[in-house]
Design an enzyme around this catalytic site. Structure first.
Site, mmCIF file in Angstrom:
data_model
loop_
_atom_site.group_PDB
_atom_site.id
_atom_site.type_symbol
_atom_site.label_atom_id
_atom_site.label_comp_id
_atom_site.label_asym_id
_atom_site.label_seq_id
_atom_site.Cartn_x
_atom_site.Cartn_y
_atom_site.Cartn_z
ATOM 1 N N LYS A 35 0.850 -1.196 0.000
ATOM 2 C CA LYS A 35 0.000 0.000 0.000
ATOM 3 C C LYS A 35 0.891 1.254 0.000
ATOM 4 O O LYS A 35 2.110 1.152 0.228
ATOM 5 C CB LYS A 35 -0.911 -0.010 1.229
ATOM 6 C CG LYS A 35 -0.138 0.033 2.543
ATOM 7 C CD LYS A 35 -1.015 -0.264 3.747
ATOM 8 C CE LYS A 35 -0.172 -0.262 5.013
ATOM 9 N NZ LYS A 35 -0.928 -0.738 6.181
ATOM 10 N N ARG A 131 -10.703 0.062 15.056
ATOM 11 C CA ARG A 131 -10.797 0.867 13.829
ATOM 12 C C ARG A 131 -11.733 0.117 12.884
ATOM 13 O O ARG A 131 -12.866 0.503 12.697
ATOM 14 C CB ARG A 131 -9.422 1.050 13.164
ATOM 15 C CG ARG A 131 -8.444 1.903 13.959
ATOM 16 C CD ARG A 131 -7.189 2.190 13.151
ATOM 17 N NE ARG A 131 -6.715 0.989 12.452
ATOM 18 C CZ ARG A 131 -5.592 0.921 11.755
ATOM 19 N NH1 ARG A 131 -4.820 1.981 11.618
ATOM 20 N NH2 ARG A 131 -5.232 -0.193 11.166
ATOM 21 N N TYR A 254 17.363 29.115 9.723
ATOM 22 C CA TYR A 254 16.165 29.804 10.209
ATOM 23 C C TYR A 254 16.096 29.762 11.731
ATOM 24 O O TYR A 254 16.300 28.706 12.344
ATOM 25 C CB TYR A 254 14.905 29.142 9.644
ATOM 26 C CG TYR A 254 14.706 29.412 8.174
ATOM 27 C CD1 TYR A 254 14.434 30.689 7.713
ATOM 28 C CD2 TYR A 254 14.793 28.374 7.255
ATOM 29 C CE1 TYR A 254 14.252 30.937 6.362
ATOM 30 C CE2 TYR A 254 14.605 28.609 5.901
ATOM 31 C CZ TYR A 254 14.338 29.894 5.462
ATOM 32 O OH TYR A 254 14.160 30.122 4.132
ATOM 33 N N MET A 302 13.583 23.940 3.601
ATOM 34 C CA MET A 302 12.875 23.220 2.538
ATOM 35 C C MET A 302 13.840 22.480 1.621
ATOM 36 O O MET A 302 13.579 21.352 1.206
ATOM 37 C CB MET A 302 12.021 24.197 1.712
ATOM 38 C CG MET A 302 11.192 23.492 0.657
ATOM 39 S SD MET A 302 10.268 24.613 -0.399
ATOM 40 C CE MET A 302 8.972 25.131 0.708
HETATM 41 C C1 LIG Z 1 -0.153 -1.893 6.638
HETATM 42 C C2 LIG Z 1 -0.735 -3.173 7.048
HETATM 43 C C3 LIG Z 1 0.074 -4.280 7.330
HETATM 44 C C4 LIG Z 1 1.587 -4.211 7.339
HETATM 45 O O1 LIG Z 1 2.039 -3.663 8.559
HETATM 46 P P1 LIG Z 1 3.608 -3.458 8.862
HETATM 47 O O2 LIG Z 1 3.640 -2.913 10.229
HETATM 48 O O3 LIG Z 1 4.095 -2.481 7.843
HETATM 49 O O4 LIG Z 1 4.239 -4.781 8.702
HETATM 50 C C5 LIG Z 1 -0.546 -5.469 7.623
HETATM 51 N N1 LIG Z 1 -1.898 -5.566 7.674
HETATM 52 C C6 LIG Z 1 -2.697 -4.516 7.411
HETATM 53 C C7 LIG Z 1 -4.168 -4.682 7.495
HETATM 54 C C8 LIG Z 1 -2.156 -3.293 7.108
HETATM 55 O O5 LIG Z 1 -2.961 -2.255 6.861
#
Ligand SMILES: *Cc1c(COP(=O)(O)O)cnc(C)c1O
Length: 363
Positions: A35, A131, A254, A302
């Protein structure tokens, strides 16, 4: 002519880290989590590198998954948040995407859909993260509905841990999960990277490592990436574009946050928060200049970061700088920069800015 900053993505390191996940996974199959554009590493690049090494790919962006299919990717693909509207379910069926169902709305969309083919379903259970996922009260009826539906080809139970990387661990959530799964005879998938590395009892049929594949430790305060035999995949490299000598009392950048106590040689690195380097990284954040570890000075701008050249007095304009990763024999894990900046390497990787040119390497 071009600015010297670039991100090097090491596909060989990605495959190495997948092999480490495989060692921990036992007989479980591996959804490589890709993802967020493979945590900022490039989705197509990561999938090409891991195809036939991982058992499938998991992500949440439906159009990106469709894009993979249209580019010819045949590996199993899992949509970690399922569909977002009714039309997504036939789309997922058409492209052969397995799908999470985590909410009553989704269940209704799925049960009401007319699909070109039944879907492999991951039934997500809320075991304490609160969640996504069905509560144990809802679970029996949901399971029955899925079992009776012609839209469903297979069911895998799934949950996600809140504290697999923390002292609390997984005991409580695993207990709730096992209580629900007991007697169903269904396969399950519950382990992220942290659980995969720490808790063999969480392996199930499919594990879901993400961050470890990109060479970062899911619990850097307990164990470094190196101790886990993980290799950095993303390296952020640049050069000095200026060098100057300061006197006692001279301020840097800065806000003049850093004040030289005596004569001090300072380098200016072509990299800043506009590139994804965290602005919250304070004076003292580690950085490698000319192969030597040193520290940042003052506030991140930046486009620029100032660094202490005391350990590398001969460093001149053009001297190589490693912001994180592994390059020319030096290694500096993104976990260290993340810790200094009060965040996690996940965020640093995802925040790599589009203006940074990416170069691929296969070590
Ligand atoms: C992002 C995600 C993972 C992977 O988690 P990591 O901590 O990056 O290994 C696994 N399961 C779900 C449902 C996720 O959203």
């Amino acid at each position: 002519m071009s600015r010297p900053l670039r991100a090097i993505i090491d596909t060989g390191a990605l495959r190495h880290n997948l092999a480490v996940a495989r060692r921990h996974a036992g007989a479980a199959r591996i959804w490589a989590v890709v993802k967020a554009d493979a945590y900022g590493h490039g989705l197509k690049r990561a999938v090409a590198a891991l195809s036939s090494h991982a058992d499938g790919f998991a992500l949440i962006e439906l159009e990106r998954a469709v894009g993979l299919r249209e580019a010819g990717v045949r590996d199993p693909i899992l949509m970690l948040e399922g569909g977002y509207e009714a039309a997504d379910w036939p789309l997922m069926a058409r492209y052969g995407l397995a799908a999470v169902v985590h909410h009553p709305e989704q269940l209704q969309q799925l049960l009401g859909a007319s699909l070109p083919a039944p879907l492999d379903i991951y039934l997500k259970l809320n075991t304490g993260m609160n969640r996504l996922g069905f509560h144990e009260r809802e679970f029996p009826a949901v399971l029955t509905a899925l079992r009776q539906s012609a839209a469903v080809a297979s069911i895998t139970l799934m949950s996600h841990f809140a504290d697999a990387d923390e002292a609390r661990g997984i005991g409580e959530q695993m207990g709730r999960f096992n209580a629900m799964a007991a007697g169903t005879g269904l396969p399950f998938s519950i382990a992220n990277s942290a659980a995969l590395l720490r808790f063999p009892e969480a392996r199930g049929a499919w594990v879901r490592p993400g961050i470890m594949l990109y060479g970062s430790s899911p619990f850097p305060a307990m164990k470094t990436a190196e101790a886990l035999d993980l290799q950095p995949v993303m390296s952020l490299v640049s050069s000095l574009i200026a060098v100057r000598d300061l006197q006692a009392g001279d301020r840097i950048g800065y806000g003049g946050l850093f004040v030289a106590e005596g004569p001090l040689r300072v380098g200016v690195v072509a990299c800043g928060y506009g590139d994804g380097y965290p602005r919250h990284a304070p004076t003292g954040t580690p950085v490698v200049v000319g192969g030597r570890r040193t520290r940042t000075l003052g506030r991140v701008s930046m486009d620029k970061i100032c660094v202490d050249l005391t350990p590398v007095p001969d460093a001149a304009v053009g001297a190589p700088v490693l912001l994180w990763g592994r390059h020319d024999g030096a290694r500096l894990d993104a976990d260290e920069i993340a810790t200094a900046a009060g965040t996690v390497a996940y965020e640093l990787f995802c925040a790599l800015a589009p203006r940074v040119p990416v170069v691929e390497r296969d070590s």
